[in-house]
Each structure stands twice: as C-alpha cells, then as structure tokens.
Enzyme design. Structure first.
Site, mmCIF file in Angstrom:
data_model
loop_
_atom_site.group_PDB
_atom_site.id
_atom_site.type_symbol
_atom_site.label_atom_id
_atom_site.label_comp_id
_atom_site.label_asym_id
_atom_site.label_seq_id
_atom_site.Cartn_x
_atom_site.Cartn_y
_atom_site.Cartn_z
ATOM 1 N N GLU A 268 0.882 -1.182 -0.011
ATOM 2 C CA GLU A 268 0.207 0.043 0.019
ATOM 3 C C GLU A 268 0.945 1.314 0.014
ATOM 4 O O GLU A 268 0.461 2.153 -0.752
ATOM 5 C CB GLU A 268 -0.938 0.221 1.256
ATOM 6 C CG GLU A 268 -2.035 -0.929 0.850
ATOM 7 C CD GLU A 268 -1.690 -2.331 1.464
ATOM 8 O OE1 GLU A 268 -2.325 -3.302 0.956
ATOM 9 O OE2 GLU A 268 -0.657 -2.502 1.983
ATOM 10 N N HIS B 99 -11.334 -6.086 7.894
ATOM 11 C CA HIS B 99 -11.853 -5.659 6.642
ATOM 12 C C HIS B 99 -13.069 -4.870 6.745
ATOM 13 O O HIS B 99 -14.062 -4.844 5.607
ATOM 14 C CB HIS B 99 -12.475 -7.028 5.927
ATOM 15 C CG HIS B 99 -11.373 -8.059 5.534
ATOM 16 N ND1 HIS B 99 -10.559 -8.797 6.431
ATOM 17 C CD2 HIS B 99 -10.553 -7.949 4.412
ATOM 18 C CE1 HIS B 99 -9.729 -9.261 5.792
ATOM 19 N NE2 HIS B 99 -9.788 -9.038 4.457
#
Length: 339
Positions: free
Chosen positions: A60, A129
C-alpha cells in the site's frame, strides 16, 4: 440516464475519465486483469490496456508513493487500496508527502491523485476488513475526504476527485456497493441483492466537492450523517414518525458547515450519526463546530450515535452498527430532552 449500482457508477466514472484524459491511470492490487476484489474496475484493463489500468504489488505504501510521483509529473492516478483497513501502511505517504506536496514545493508540484478504498462493514469481515478510518484523514490539511452514499453521487464525486489538482481520499461504503439497502442491520441480504440502486448519467458530469445533500426536509430535529448511515437515518425517521431533517455530508473535508448550521438553527435539535467508533470520531468535530455555530439555537444537547469503542466485533457485526432501532430510540430521547 442508466440504472446503476454504486459499483457500476464508480466503474463508469473511471471509464469516463480514462477515455477523456490520457493522463488518468488506474492501478492497485488486483484491479487490472481480475477487475478488483469488488469488481469496480472490471473490464477497464481490457478496454484501455495494461499501461493505463494495471496491477501493483501488495504494498500500500508503494501504491500511494508511486501515485504521488506520477501526479507530481503530470499524471492523474486513481489508485485503489483494496480495503480501508489496509491503508495504514500508506498513511505516512498520504500525510507527509501527498497532502504537503503543493505547500512544500511552493506550488511547483501538486499531488493530483485519488485514493479509492472500500470502507465500513457489511460483509462480516471483522476488524481487518470493516473499519471506518475517515476521521484520520479529516485531521490532515491538504487532503479532501469524500464518502458517497448513492450511485449518482459516487460517480459525480469520483470524477470531481480525479479532476481535482490536490489529493482526495475517496472512501466507498461497501454495504452500499450492490444496494439497495433499507437501513436495517438485521437484514444484511438487502445490501447485497444485486439490484440497481439509482439513475446515473452515462457520460461526464460532476458533483461539487464540499457541498452536502439534503436527503429529507424536516422541522423537529437535524440528523447529520454520511455513507451507509443515511439509509439507517431514513428508516429510523420513517419508523418513529419524527419529522427530522437528514443531511448527507458527502464530503467530510471540506465540510459544508453552512448547510448544517442553517438546518440546526431551524430545528433546534441535532443528532450526529456515523458507523465509526465514537471517541475521536468525526462526529466529535461535527459536534464542536455545530455548537460553535448554533449554541443559542440549540434546545437540547447534541447527540452522537456511533459504533462501539471496541475493536470491530466479527461475530456481532450487526449489533455494532447503529441500526434504526437504536437511532430511533436516541431520536425520541432527543425530542424529549430539555435544553
């Protein structure tokens, strides 16, 4: 107009911008050949080729860092972080580089990039998540933070974000991806029915960044919210019969405080509703600004209805979310409260 789900509207926005501006590139984990874990980029690589839409390593910080470099030299990257929960390794790049690039370079460079990421719950993903980290970005000067709640807004705001010369964090409530959603957390299938959710123009259009949307006019109280909670608020108002005005912020930063303040001055009562945890959530900033603007108009203390101050509970996801019952109960209490 075409009937689109939020996923289709987001894909349409990228499609329009890829076709309209050769400097736009889309990349991230699995967004190329596979089309994204939620299929938001499905078919775009096939249409525009692997130099415009491509996969990245599982990194990321590298995704965002590469996007900053591309933006500094004239491209307009629209990058995807697969889940908002994974954005933390990129936080330093977002805060220390993207948000400050224009200022640090005295305007010689800009980070004209958009960072898309699914946020919030709705897939029983638990604490890795399902997080809602929007407050972390609203504290950072130089960033814009967007959370759409409808397909129409999602497309128009995403196009505005890609065309913006400064960095935008674009958080997509995944419980609304495939809508429709009726606001009830005990009926999760409603949010994954796969049916179209709204009318969306197929060509280019924009929704202005920094302008809230009036979801419902009302006179008894004001509910200030965004994302998935717009639908929870509507369900609570319908079931309680309280004539509350509902404001969808759409953009958290810059904040449309004028629309909020005008509503609270009219109603005299205010509820702030969001899915993220309560302590230091964006609702705290909203409460402070509303109090500063509307203190003498308030007939009762401002109420915050939020997620719990706990790690995200996998097994209790639908209890963690504020639902119509909890919102309705707090809205009733707000109407009964004295200033």
């Amino acid at each position: 107009m075409a009937q689109m789900s939020m996923i289709e509207a987001i894909r349409s926005a990228m499609d329009v911008m890829l076709g309209r501006d050769e400097n736009v590139v889309v990349f991230g984990e699995d967004v190329g050949y596979f089309g994204g874990v939620f299929r938001c980029t499905a078919g775009l690589q096939e249409k525009y080729g692997p130099t415009r839409v491509f996969d990245s390593p599982i990194n990321e910080s590298g995704i965002v860092g590469a996007g900053i470099g591309m933006a500094a030299y004239g491209l307009r990257p629209c990058v995807e972080v697969q889940f908002a929960d994974y954005i933390y390794p990129a936080y330093d790049q977002i805060v220390s580089e993207a948000a400050r690039l224009r200022y640090r370079s005295a305007g010689q460079f800009t980070a004209s990039m958009t960072i898309r990421s699914p946020c919030g719950g709705g897939i029983f993903g638990g604490q890795t998540h399902s997080q809602s980290p929007e407050a972390l970005f609203t504290h950072v000067s130089g960033l814009k933070t967007i959370v759409p709640s409808t397909p129409y807004d999602a497309k128009g705001l995403l196009i505005s974000a890609i065309e913006d010369d400064d960095p935008v964090v674009f958080l997509e409530p995944k419980r609304l991806y495939n809508g429709p959603f009726d606001g009830h957390p005990d009926r999760p299938a409603q949010s994954w029915a796969g049916h179209p959710q709204g009318d969306v123009p197929e060509d280019h259009y924009t929704v202005p960044i920094g302008k809230a949307r009036l979801v419902r006019d009302g006179f008894d109280a004001t509910i200030v919210t965004y994302g998935t909670m717009c639908f929870v608020a509507e369900a609570a108002v319908s079931e309680t019969g309280i004539d509350a005005e509902i404001i969808d912020l759409r953009t958290l930063l810059p904040l449309d405080i004028d629309t909020i303040a005008n509503s609270v001055r009219k109603t005299g009562r205010c509820m702030i509703l969001h899915e993220a945890t309560r302590t230091s959530g964006f609702g705290a900033e909203l409460s402070a600004q509303i109090q500063e603007e509307c203190f003498y108009n308030l007939e009762a203390p401002i109420v915050r209805v939020t997620g719990w101050d706990t790690p995200y509970p996998h097994a209790q996801e639908w209890q963690y979310f504020p639902g119509p019952e909890r919102v309705g109960r707090e809205l009733t209490n707000l109407m009964e409260a004295a200033s």
